[in-house]
Design a protein around this motif. Sequence first.
Motif, mmCIF file in Angstrom:
data_model
loop_
_atom_site.group_PDB
_atom_site.id
_atom_site.type_symbol
_atom_site.label_atom_id
_atom_site.label_comp_id
_atom_site.label_asym_id
_atom_site.label_seq_id
_atom_site.Cartn_x
_atom_site.Cartn_y
_atom_site.Cartn_z
ATOM 1 N N UNK A 34 0.845 -1.186 0.000
ATOM 2 C CA UNK A 34 0.000 0.000 0.000
ATOM 3 C C UNK A 34 0.887 1.245 0.000
ATOM 4 N N UNK A 35 0.341 2.417 -0.414
ATOM 5 C CA UNK A 35 1.186 3.614 -0.577
ATOM 6 C C UNK A 35 2.045 3.952 0.631
ATOM 7 N N UNK A 36 1.435 4.029 1.820
ATOM 8 C CA UNK A 36 2.246 4.390 2.978
ATOM 9 C C UNK A 36 3.163 3.236 3.379
ATOM 10 N N UNK A 37 2.741 2.009 3.055
ATOM 11 C CA UNK A 37 3.607 0.867 3.306
ATOM 12 C C UNK A 37 4.837 0.904 2.423
ATOM 13 N N UNK A 38 4.651 1.314 1.159
ATOM 14 C CA UNK A 38 5.790 1.423 0.241
ATOM 15 C C UNK A 38 6.759 2.501 0.699
ATOM 16 N N UNK A 39 6.216 3.597 1.234
ATOM 17 C CA UNK A 39 7.086 4.646 1.766
ATOM 18 C C UNK A 39 7.949 4.099 2.892
#
Length: 215
Positions: A34-39
């Motif tokens: 997920x986006x914040x997970x990728x960050x």
Amino acid sequence: MSFMYPAGWARERLLTSKVLDRLSERIPGFKRHEPEGRMLVNVAINDFKNYVRSMPPSPSVDHQEYADYWAERWLDKWRERVKLVLRAQDAHVFAKHERLVKETSYLWSRFPYLSEAVELVVDALISVSELCFTNLLAESTLRGELYRYKQTYKSDEEALRKLQGNPLAVVKSAIYRAKSLKHVKGPLVWLRVDENIWRTSTGKIIERPREGEDE
């Protein structure tokens, strides 16, 4: 159990995979795709690569132990050093950083051996167990020294001429300042997030697993 490492790239890939597995176990609701997970993954992987480069494991070290050791220390540093803020919070901190970037952009873009200088500052951070957001902290520390350096000259051009003659002086100052961060308490990184992040794994990273969940 101990064994010999495969080729360097395979070793790094294997260790990175183990680190991500460990983070998945230790962070509630962690979803790496997920986006914040990728960050979070990008920060962790960059920090881990810096750690492996700066403090490479011996050929016989156990992969799992090495990854576990780093992951635990990295999570502890995140809890200590990273502050999640909403858009309206701590605006002065972000304004100060933006001003620093702007004021040092001329010297930064012309700094001799910039990547090597940043690596040396990263190594200094790791040597005092500052393991989280190492690239960002190294850049900010080096920029801070450049800003102080340029204040002693009448123009950016004059500062650049002096800098090109002795870039190591600024790097040494940045290394000293990086190592001195071990005496600083509280956050070093302010991370601006959407309100929804508070309910996701990044917001929950401050939570420690309950007893028995880390087995």
